[in-house]
Write a protein that holds these residues in place. Structure first.
Motif, mmCIF file in Angstrom:
data_model
loop_
_atom_site.group_PDB
_atom_site.id
_atom_site.type_symbol
_atom_site.label_atom_id
_atom_site.label_comp_id
_atom_site.label_asym_id
_atom_site.label_seq_id
_atom_site.Cartn_x
_atom_site.Cartn_y
_atom_site.Cartn_z
ATOM 1 N N GLU A 131 37.298 20.646 58.838
ATOM 2 C CA GLU A 131 36.105 21.506 58.748
ATOM 3 C C GLU A 131 34.938 20.831 58.047
ATOM 4 O OE1 GLU A 131 39.130 23.323 56.329
ATOM 5 O OE2 GLU A 131 39.530 22.256 58.175
ATOM 6 N N ASP A 132 35.239 19.886 57.147
ATOM 7 C CA ASP A 132 34.178 19.226 56.390
ATOM 8 C C ASP A 132 33.527 18.082 57.151
ATOM 9 O OD1 ASP A 132 34.635 20.963 54.351
ATOM 10 O OD2 ASP A 132 35.810 19.588 53.127
ATOM 11 N N GLY A 133 33.982 17.835 58.379
ATOM 12 C CA GLY A 133 33.310 16.852 59.202
ATOM 13 C C GLY A 133 34.179 15.682 59.599
ATOM 14 N N PRO A 134 33.659 14.838 60.477
ATOM 15 C CA PRO A 134 34.436 13.752 61.070
ATOM 16 C C PRO A 134 34.783 12.611 60.122
ATOM 17 C CG PRO A 134 32.143 13.645 61.793
ATOM 18 C CD PRO A 134 32.287 14.931 61.057
ATOM 19 N N LEU A 135 34.142 12.545 58.974
ATOM 20 C CA LEU A 135 34.445 11.448 58.051
ATOM 21 C C LEU A 135 35.732 11.680 57.262
ATOM 22 C CD1 LEU A 135 30.869 10.584 56.688
ATOM 23 C CD2 LEU A 135 32.130 9.575 58.598
ATOM 24 N N GLU A 136 36.266 12.906 57.307
ATOM 25 C CA GLU A 136 37.531 13.195 56.636
ATOM 26 C C GLU A 136 38.692 12.617 57.446
ATOM 27 O OE1 GLU A 136 37.985 14.707 53.739
ATOM 28 O OE2 GLU A 136 35.853 15.127 53.420
ATOM 29 N N THR A 137 39.596 11.896 56.775
ATOM 30 C CA THR A 137 40.722 11.292 57.503
ATOM 31 C C THR A 137 41.793 12.324 57.861
ATOM 32 O OG1 THR A 137 41.842 10.715 55.428
ATOM 33 C CG2 THR A 137 40.383 9.054 56.394
ATOM 34 N N GLU A 138 41.771 13.474 57.188
ATOM 35 C CA GLU A 138 42.682 14.558 57.551
ATOM 36 C C GLU A 138 42.137 15.265 58.782
ATOM 37 O OE1 GLU A 138 44.655 17.221 54.469
ATOM 38 O OE2 GLU A 138 43.269 18.643 55.424
ATOM 39 N N LYS A 139 42.992 15.441 59.794
ATOM 40 C CA LYS A 139 42.604 16.114 61.034
ATOM 41 C C LYS A 139 43.528 17.294 61.301
ATOM 42 C CE LYS A 139 39.589 12.831 61.840
ATOM 43 N NZ LYS A 139 38.130 13.080 61.723
ATOM 44 N N VAL A 140 43.204 18.053 62.333
ATOM 45 C CA VAL A 140 44.016 19.193 62.739
ATOM 46 C C VAL A 140 44.371 19.037 64.211
ATOM 47 C CG1 VAL A 140 44.158 21.704 62.901
ATOM 48 C CG2 VAL A 140 42.838 20.648 61.048
ATOM 49 N N GLN A 143 41.981 27.210 43.017
ATOM 50 C CA GLN A 143 41.338 26.307 43.968
ATOM 51 C C GLN A 143 42.140 26.230 45.270
ATOM 52 O OE1 GLN A 143 41.056 22.670 41.707
ATOM 53 N NE2 GLN A 143 39.081 23.225 40.773
ATOM 54 N N ASP A 144 43.463 26.263 45.153
ATOM 55 C CA ASP A 144 44.315 26.220 46.341
ATOM 56 C C ASP A 144 44.084 27.451 47.208
ATOM 57 O OD1 ASP A 144 46.680 24.674 47.553
ATOM 58 O OD2 ASP A 144 47.496 26.703 47.465
ATOM 59 N N ASN A 145 43.946 28.610 46.580
ATOM 60 C CA ASN A 145 43.649 29.838 47.320
ATOM 61 C C ASN A 145 42.326 29.736 48.073
ATOM 62 O OD1 ASN A 145 45.681 31.991 46.996
ATOM 63 N ND2 ASN A 145 45.343 31.658 44.826
ATOM 64 N N THR A 146 41.324 29.220 47.399
ATOM 65 C CA THR A 146 39.997 29.078 48.015
ATOM 66 C C THR A 146 40.051 28.109 49.187
ATOM 67 O OG1 THR A 146 38.927 29.506 45.882
ATOM 68 C CG2 THR A 146 37.603 28.432 47.572
ATOM 69 N N LEU A 147 40.757 26.998 48.992
ATOM 70 C CA LEU A 147 40.844 25.979 50.033
ATOM 71 C C LEU A 147 41.527 26.521 51.293
ATOM 72 C CD1 LEU A 147 40.522 22.996 50.901
ATOM 73 C CD2 LEU A 147 42.779 22.565 49.897
ATOM 74 N N TRP A 148 42.633 27.240 51.107
ATOM 75 C CA TRP A 148 43.358 27.719 52.276
ATOM 76 C C TRP A 148 42.656 28.883 52.955
ATOM 77 C CZ3 TRP A 148 46.328 25.244 55.277
ATOM 78 C CH2 TRP A 148 46.995 24.112 54.787
ATOM 79 N N SER A 149 41.883 29.626 52.216
ATOM 80 C CA SER A 149 41.044 30.647 52.838
ATOM 81 C C SER A 149 40.044 29.989 53.784
ATOM 82 C CB SER A 149 40.323 31.453 51.756
ATOM 83 O OG SER A 149 39.467 32.407 52.333
ATOM 84 N N LYS A 150 39.505 28.874 53.347
ATOM 85 C CA LYS A 150 38.566 28.105 54.171
ATOM 86 C C LYS A 150 39.259 27.526 55.402
ATOM 87 C CE LYS A 150 36.048 23.725 53.727
ATOM 88 N NZ LYS A 150 35.659 22.689 52.753
ATOM 89 N N HIS A 151 40.459 26.941 55.199
ATOM 90 C CA HIS A 151 41.204 26.363 56.316
ATOM 91 C C HIS A 151 41.541 27.423 57.365
ATOM 92 C CE1 HIS A 151 41.362 22.586 54.397
ATOM 93 N NE2 HIS A 151 42.525 22.678 53.772
ATOM 94 N N VAL A 152 42.018 28.568 56.901
ATOM 95 C CA VAL A 152 42.443 29.613 57.837
ATOM 96 C C VAL A 152 41.253 30.165 58.620
ATOM 97 C CG1 VAL A 152 43.389 31.961 57.978
ATOM 98 C CG2 VAL A 152 44.556 30.221 56.614
ATOM 99 N N LYS A 153 40.105 30.285 57.983
ATOM 100 C CA LYS A 153 38.901 30.719 58.705
ATOM 101 C C LYS A 153 38.568 29.737 59.824
ATOM 102 C CE LYS A 153 36.743 33.347 54.955
ATOM 103 N NZ LYS A 153 35.674 33.356 53.915
ATOM 104 N N ALA A 154 38.737 28.441 59.539
ATOM 105 C CA ALA A 154 38.484 27.423 60.570
ATOM 106 C C ALA A 154 39.500 27.534 61.702
ATOM 107 C CB ALA A 154 38.536 26.027 59.944
ATOM 108 N N TYR A 155 40.768 27.794 61.368
ATOM 109 C CA TYR A 155 41.794 27.982 62.405
ATOM 110 C C TYR A 155 41.420 29.143 63.322
ATOM 111 C CZ TYR A 155 45.010 25.140 59.477
ATOM 112 O OH TYR A 155 45.600 24.146 58.742
ATOM 113 N N PHE A 180 36.148 17.659 68.635
ATOM 114 C CA PHE A 180 37.535 17.716 69.089
ATOM 115 C C PHE A 180 38.136 16.345 69.311
ATOM 116 C CE2 PHE A 180 36.344 22.002 69.492
ATOM 117 C CZ PHE A 180 37.505 22.743 69.473
ATOM 118 N N GLU A 181 37.350 15.337 69.291
ATOM 119 C CA GLU A 181 37.885 13.987 69.387
ATOM 120 C C GLU A 181 37.762 13.326 68.023
ATOM 121 O OE1 GLU A 181 39.460 12.949 71.931
ATOM 122 O OE2 GLU A 181 38.932 14.661 73.192
ATOM 123 N N SER A 182 38.741 12.492 67.704
ATOM 124 C CA SER A 182 38.718 11.807 66.413
ATOM 125 C C SER A 182 37.572 10.807 66.362
ATOM 126 C CB SER A 182 40.047 11.075 66.209
ATOM 127 O OG SER A 182 39.966 10.251 65.076
#
Length: 611
Positions: free
Chosen positions: A582-591, A431-443, A63-65
């Motif tokens: 969701e892919d871990g802390p090394l990703e520069t994209e955060k939520v 691929q966009d469908n698959t990606l957002w399915s993954k994002h929404v599950k994380a949400y 939860f922390e950057s």
């Protein structure tokens, strides 16, 4: 010695893990405690979310950057600026449909009811308060029939439309019996009558446009057929009609068919509807019918219920000269023929036309619009011309064969199959469908209320291909997919082909809705998109205006952008928490998850803690 050292390390790591898990549980508890649900304020979400919390399910999220937030150091050291509440007079402020400003514009062709946004120096830089006594709306489907009086305390329609069964005031709630000007005995029976001509029961008709919708009872009852309607009406003497629609949990926007193109792409809707909507369809060379035709799919249906249909038997009751009504219907019939619409039914005061699936002969006497500018609509004037069908073989459906819903939700849309959206291939779409399915599950692992029916009205501020909405799809909710006018790719047509709804909008301006009309807002890459285009604080204040008290926001963006957003909303009575990708802390994209605190007019100096 080595073993002892390892044991010590393990103990340290174990202790740290316990602290992280405890911290996570504490955050989720706080997330619940920030929100209330149900009519009145006694039903606390804190209890529900605490019971539902499975800390192990989200223990792998940090939860922390974990990034050095380069470029954001100055922001972190800047004191948070508190945004003050607006005066209570602005409880129902709609910046681009402000009544006082509207009256300074010409009334010809409803110009004064169109969007007229305030200049920079007149923008409010404060928080719009909720009315005293505001409560979270009833959950769907109860919300279809009941709205708390405190949320929209306006009784004029209960008197003005009393005999038409629009709305009734009962104690501390409004009740919506499902009536309308053309269906005083109920929308269900009216819709079933339409369904005897239009295929609403097999999924073939999914998206609908309701012009001049009133309190949107037609759209509300279409959910029984799994049909999703986009309803619009102006902010006019029928006080709060669109506000009532959204309080009921029905998609609607403030809008009018005046001189500007509707904010939807060509070939969007399976069906369009006017029930005594007071639009002069025969006027101005048929320009209003031509605009409906632009947004109607080949094979789609247009319903006209009310004047001038069946004028022969009704002209006296309508208190209009029969010659005037006869001439109006003649012009409508002529324009329909020009547009390649075939009349399928006329029974009583209801007429139904169907737009041909293909129209090779559409050149006789018609001025054809330039197809190149068909979707260039933002603040563009309507034209008295016919939008051409997409080029196709004579025996094919122009724009592609219709697929039933829900099959079309994940099927490859015609616009993508045909290469009409540059840079979006079939593979990229999948691929966009698959990606957002993954994002929404994380949400959902973080906010379990997404599936609980707590959030009915949801907005995606930068909708892309609509895959966020597709991943969320449920009868408990609907998503307003917004296509920013500054987006690199215009994919709103793709969203409609999927059986979803949406609208064009520029987030440098206020959205065409009342305050407190959305339960959950999603903003992916929005602040990166609008960087150097307009003030981020203005966008955030607009989000606050349209978000209900205790509503939630999910931001997904680059970490340096989210740090700035977090700092601004820290002064807006929002609670926030940043989490890793969701892919871990090394990703520069955060939520960044946020919840708007509960407070109402007259409580300017403190937030409400009432149960």
């Amino acid at each position: 010695m080595a073993n002892k050292g390892n044991t010590g390390d393990n103990k340290t790591r174990s202790s740290l893990s316990i602290i992280i898990v405890l911290g996570l549980c504490g955050f989720v508890y706080l997330l619940g405690s920030w929100q209330r649900s149900g009519f009145g304020k006694g039903d606390r979400i804190a209890v529900q979310i605490t019971k539902q919390t499975d800390c192990s399910a989200i223990s792998d999220l940090h939860f922390e950057s974990h990034h050095g937030e380069a470029g954001a150091t100055d922001d972190l050291n800047t004191e948070v600026k508190e945004v003050k509440p607006c005066d209570d007079l602005y409880i129902d402020y709609t910046p681009c449909q402000d009544q006082a400003r509207a009256m300074t514009f010409p009334r010809d062709n409803m110009i004064y009811r169109e969007r007229h946004c305030p200049p920079e120096e007149e923008k409010l830089h404060c928080l719009i308060p909720a009315p005293k006594g505001y409560v979270t709306p009833f959950p769907w489907p109860k919300s279809r029939d009941y709205v708390p009086y405190a949320n929209a305390p306006y009784k004029s329609l209960t008197v003005e439309k009393a005999i038409q069964n629009w709305i009734q005031y009962e104690g501390n709630v409004f009740r919506f019996p499902g009536g309308g000007t053309q269906f005083p005995h109920g929308a269900d029976a009216y819709i079933n009558q339409l369904a005897s001509v239009i295929p609403m029961d097999n999924g073939m008709v999914r998206t609908a446009l309701d012009t001049g919708c009133g309190v949107a009872s037609w759209g509300a009852y279409l959910f029984n057929k799994n049909v999703l309607a986009m309803s619009f009406a102006p902010r006019d003497s029928h006080e709060a009609q669109v506000q009532f629609a959204l309080e009921r949990g029905v998609p609607a926007v403030i809008g009018v068919l005046g001189t500007i193109k509707l904010p939807y792409p060509t070939r969007s809707f399976d069906m369009a509807h006017c029930s005594r909507c007071l639009i002069p369809w025969g006027a101005n060379g048929g320009i209003y019918m031509m605009e409906v035709d632009r947004v109607l799919r080949p094979g789609g249906y247009w319903i006209l219920s009310g004047p001038p249909i069946n004028w022969e038997n009704n002209y006296q009751g309508w208190q209009r000269p029969k010659e005037e009504l006869q001439d109006e219907q003649r012009k409508i019939e002529e324009t329909a023929k020009l547009l390649c619409w075939e009349k399928k039914s006329q029974k009583g005061e209801i007429a139904i036309w169907r737009k041909k699936e293909n129209c090779q002969e559409q050149n006789s006497g018609a001025t054809i619009c330039d197809a190149k500018y068909a979707d260039d609509i933002w603040y563009q004037k309507m034209e008295a011309c016919v939008t051409p069908y997409p080029e196709t073989a004579t025996d094919e459906v122009a724009g592609g064969e219709w697929k039933p819903f829900p099959e079309r939700l994940h099927a490859v849309p015609f616009r993508i199959q045909s290469g009409s959206v540059p840079g979006v291939s079939v593979e990229a779409y999948q691929q966009d469908n698959t990606l957002w399915s993954k994002h929404v599950k994380a949400y959902k692992r973080v906010n379990k209320l997404i599936d609980a029916g707590r959030y009915r009205n949801i907005m995606d501020m930068n909708a892309g291909l609509g895959s966020f909405a597709a991943a969320l799809h449920s009868p408990k909710l609907w998503v307003m997919n917004v296509m920013p006018t500054v987006a690199e790719k215009d994919t709103l047509g793709v969203i409609y082909e999927r059986g979803l709804i949406g609208i064009y909008h520029d987030w440098c301006e206020a959205f065409s809705t009342y305050p407190r009309t959305y339960d959950l807002i999603h903003a992916y890459g929005l602040f990166s998109l609008y960087k150097n285009k307009c003030n981020a604080e203005d966008i955030l204040l607009e989000m606050d205006r349209i978000l209900r008290p205790e509503g939630a926001v999910i931001f997904r963006d680059e970490v340096d952008v989210l740090v700035k957003v977090k700092r601004i909303v820290g002064g807006m009575r929002w609670n926030t928490k940043m989490v890793d990708h969701e892919d871990g802390p090394l990703e520069t994209e955060k939520v960044l998850f946020a919840v708007k605190q509960y407070w109402v007019a007259g409580e300017n100096n403190s937030t409400s803690t009432k149960g």
